[in-house]
Design an enzyme around this catalytic site. Structure first.
Site, PDB file in Angstrom:
ATOM      1  N   ASN A   1       0.771  -1.192  -0.102  1.00 35.44           N
ATOM      2  CA  ASN A   1      -0.194  -0.201  -0.111  1.00 35.44           C
ATOM      3  C   ASN A   1       0.782   1.348  -0.052  1.00 35.44           C
ATOM      4  OD1 ASN A   1       0.927  -0.409   2.718  1.00 35.44           O
ATOM      5  ND2 ASN A   1      -1.109   0.661   3.491  1.00 35.44           N
TER       6      ASN A   1
ATOM      7  N   ASP B   1       3.382  -5.591  11.613  1.00 42.76           N
ATOM      8  CA  ASP B   1       2.453  -4.421  10.957  1.00 42.76           C
ATOM      9  C   ASP B   1       3.145  -2.901  11.186  1.00 42.76           C
ATOM     10  OD1 ASP B   1       0.292  -3.219   9.522  1.00 42.76           O
ATOM     11  OD2 ASP B   1      -1.244  -3.582  10.970  1.00 42.76           O
TER      12      ASP B   1
ATOM     13  N   HIS C   1       2.863   6.689  11.226  1.00 44.25           N
ATOM     14  CA  HIS C   1       2.075   7.950  10.724  1.00 44.25           C
ATOM     15  C   HIS C   1       2.857   8.975  11.564  1.00 44.25           C
ATOM     16  CE1 HIS C   1      -0.771   5.835   8.413  1.00 44.25           C
ATOM     17  NE2 HIS C   1      -1.028   4.896   9.315  1.00 44.25           N
TER      18      HIS C   1
ATOM     19  N   HIS D   1      -2.519 -10.027  10.798  1.00 35.89           N
ATOM     20  CA  HIS D   1      -2.736  -9.730  11.982  1.00 35.89           C
ATOM     21  C   HIS D   1      -4.438 -10.321  12.582  1.00 35.89           C
ATOM     22  CE1 HIS D   1      -4.577  -7.007   9.195  1.00 35.89           C
ATOM     23  NE2 HIS D   1      -3.588  -6.374   9.058  1.00 35.89           N
TER      24      HIS D   1
HETATM   25  C1  NCD Z   1      -1.759   0.299   7.720  1.00 35.74           C
HETATM   26  C2  NCD Z   1      -1.046   1.405   7.425  1.00 35.74           C
HETATM   27  O1  NCD Z   1      -1.011   2.247   7.861  1.00 35.74           O
HETATM   28  O2  NCD Z   1      -0.123   1.118   6.141  1.00 35.74           O
HETATM   29  N1  NCD Z   1      -2.464   0.545   9.010  1.00 35.74           N
HETATM   30  C3  NCD Z   1      -2.830  -0.261   9.810  1.00 35.74           C
HETATM   31  O3  NCD Z   1      -3.785   0.096  10.766  1.00 35.74           O
HETATM   32  N2  NCD Z   1      -2.692  -1.588  10.036  1.00 35.74           N
HETATM   33  C4  NCD Z   1      -2.561  -0.582   6.668  1.00 35.74           C
HETATM   34  C5  NCD Z   1      -3.039  -1.934   6.928  1.00 35.74           C
HETATM   35  O4  NCD Z   1      -2.228  -2.665   6.543  1.00 35.74           O
HETATM   36  O5  NCD Z   1      -4.278  -1.901   7.503  1.00 35.74           O
HETATM   37 ZN    ZN Z   2      -0.662  -3.857   7.587  1.00 31.47          ZN
END
Ligand code: NCD
Ligand code: ZN
Length: 432
Positions: free
Chosen positions: A91, A296, A300, A225
């Site tokens: 992503n 994961d 941010h 997850h």
């Molecule tokens: C992930 C991201 O910010 O790229 N965020 C998350 O909450 N896990 C995206 C994802 O894989 O869901």
């Molecule tokens: Zn993820």
């Protein structure tokens, strides 16, 4: 080089051993190896010696969002956390959803990495044949059944089913199993509590669907997850029927609950959400059924997280704190360190077919982590090398400090300092 008399931990056992490294490879492991003339000797009798960890779930934002992270800072954080291989999610911007975007991403990050890396390919409604044709060059496919950060999303039956019937039988299809329709329903109710806005029911619906399709098509499903009791029951039942399903948990969900989301507010917002205490305890109860631990790692910025709940993006960093937190869990008796190594090294290698990687095995890459098991410290934001500069685990006391990290035989990290240069991390080769 000879690493002498360390307390060596693999998925099988813990034992005092000598490890010989020649060039990039482990060439010998034995209770005692006599040093050769002029051989470099690393005295490790006071150290735990672990294989380099493999984080099979990171979001390094490169290309597309360098203000959050880039491949240099992401892999640097990995290295400091004893992680020598990362598998990066698709992503990014542009998403890794075509051969052209994959080639572009590979070229873009090649000069930045300080640990070894591989990529996921992102499923879309239309890239079915293309996904199958690049499968041998990626770790796995990633299919988002519910929307999260980025634009990747596949919700209709037809493209999901066609991906499952077309993707190679031996490559994993990793799913983000949250059901989009129910997310829209609950998300539209104005709830501020993330575990209610994206409830366990959404995970249950999406996972039931994915399992049914995997059962019918015989494909290898990998559940990213897993966060709830119900998902683990579904996975156990599917396995008992012979469905090929593996699953991951994150340290976020192993070590935190919805109460932490309330405390951390948007900084504790992640998809799928931090769950109830009961769900968290189920992850530990079903630990035997969990195949991999992936972070994961989803950085941010503080500015983004400081926005109102509905606008703040989901995701938390974690690649640097996984091994420290799991060392804690091991020293407190919650889990055996061998079981951690199995889920952070042995199983990811097997599931994703990481050809040159091993759990301290002869003939495999010499990715090795040396740890002082008695050193205690407290996690803090300013230790984090991720560009986002914060951790949800700030304030957590850790027992066991990562001292040295070798990547393919080279000392890449030494007591807080990165010794390797950008570009020293290499693309992974796959065995299937
Ligand atoms: C992930 C991201 O910010 O790229 N965020 C998350 O909450 N896990 C995206 C994802 O894989 O869901
Ligand atoms: Zn993820």
């Amino acid at each position: 080089m000879l690493i002498r008399q360390g307390i060596v931990v693999t998925h099988r056992a813990t034992a005092r051993l000598d490890i010989r490294v020649r060039g990039e490879t482990i060439t010998e492991i034995a209770p005692e190896i006599a040093p050769e003339q002029d051989e470099e000797v690393v005295e490790a009798s006071e150290r735990l010696v672990l294989p380099g960890f493999i984080d099979s779930h990171v979001h390094f934002r490169d290309p597309g969002a360098p203000q959050k992270e880039d491949f240099f800072t992401g892999t640097l954080a990995a290295l400091a956390g004893g992680v020598t291989t990362v598998l990066d999610m698709p992503n990014t911007q542009p998403p890794t959803d075509s051969r052209a975007h994959l080639v572009q991403k590979a070229a873009h990050v090649a000069t930045k990495a300080v640990v070894d890396y591989g990529f996921y390919f992102g499923a879309t409604d239309t890239n079915i044949e293309e996904a199958a044709s690049v499968a041998g060059e990626v770790a796995a496919m990633k299919l988002y059944m519910g929307s999260s950060t980025g634009t990747l999303l596949v919700t209709e039956f037809s493209p999901i089913y066609r991906h499952f019937t077309t993707f190679p039988l031996d490559k994993p299809i990793a799913v983000h199993a949250e059901d989009e329709q129910s997310l829209k329903y609950f998300g539209g109710m104005g709830l501020q509590d993330h575990n209610q806005a994206r409830p366990p029911l959404s995970a249950q619906i999406a996972l039931s669907r994915a399992i049914a399709i995997a059962e019918k098509t015989g494909r290898r499903l990998h559940v990213a997850h897993t966060t709830t009791w119900r998902e683990l029951e579904l996975i156990q039942e599917a396995r008992s029927k012979g469905v090929r399903v593996t699953c991951e948990v994150t340290p976020l969900h192993l070590f935190m609950t919805e109460e932490d989301q309330h405390r951390l507010r948007n900084f504790g917002k992640v998809n799928p959400p931090l769950r109830s205490r009961d769900d968290r305890e189920a992850l530990w109860r079903y630990f035997d059924d969990i195949d991999t631990i992936g972070t994961d790692h989803a950085p941010h910025t503080r500015e983004e997280k400081d926005q109102p709940y509905s606008q703040a993006p989901s995701g938390m960093p974690g690649v640097q704190t996984m091994l420290p937190l799991l060392l804690n869990a091991a020293s407190s008796g919650r889990v055996k360190l061998e079981e951690v190594v199995k889920r952070c090294v042995t199983n990811p290698i097997q599931i994703f077919g990481l050809k040159d990687k091993g759990t301290l095995e002869i003939g495999k890459d010499a990715d090795i982590v040396l740890i002082d098991p008695n050193h205690e410290y407290v996690l803090a934001d300013d230790q984090m090398l991720s560009k986002c500069g914060w951790t949800p685990f700030a304030g957590t006391k850790i027992k066991g400090q990562i001292q040295q990290v070798y990547l393919r035989g080279n000392l890449a990290y030494n007591q807080g300092n990165c010794l390797s240069t950008a570009g020293s991390g290499k693309a992974i080769r796959y065995s299937k």
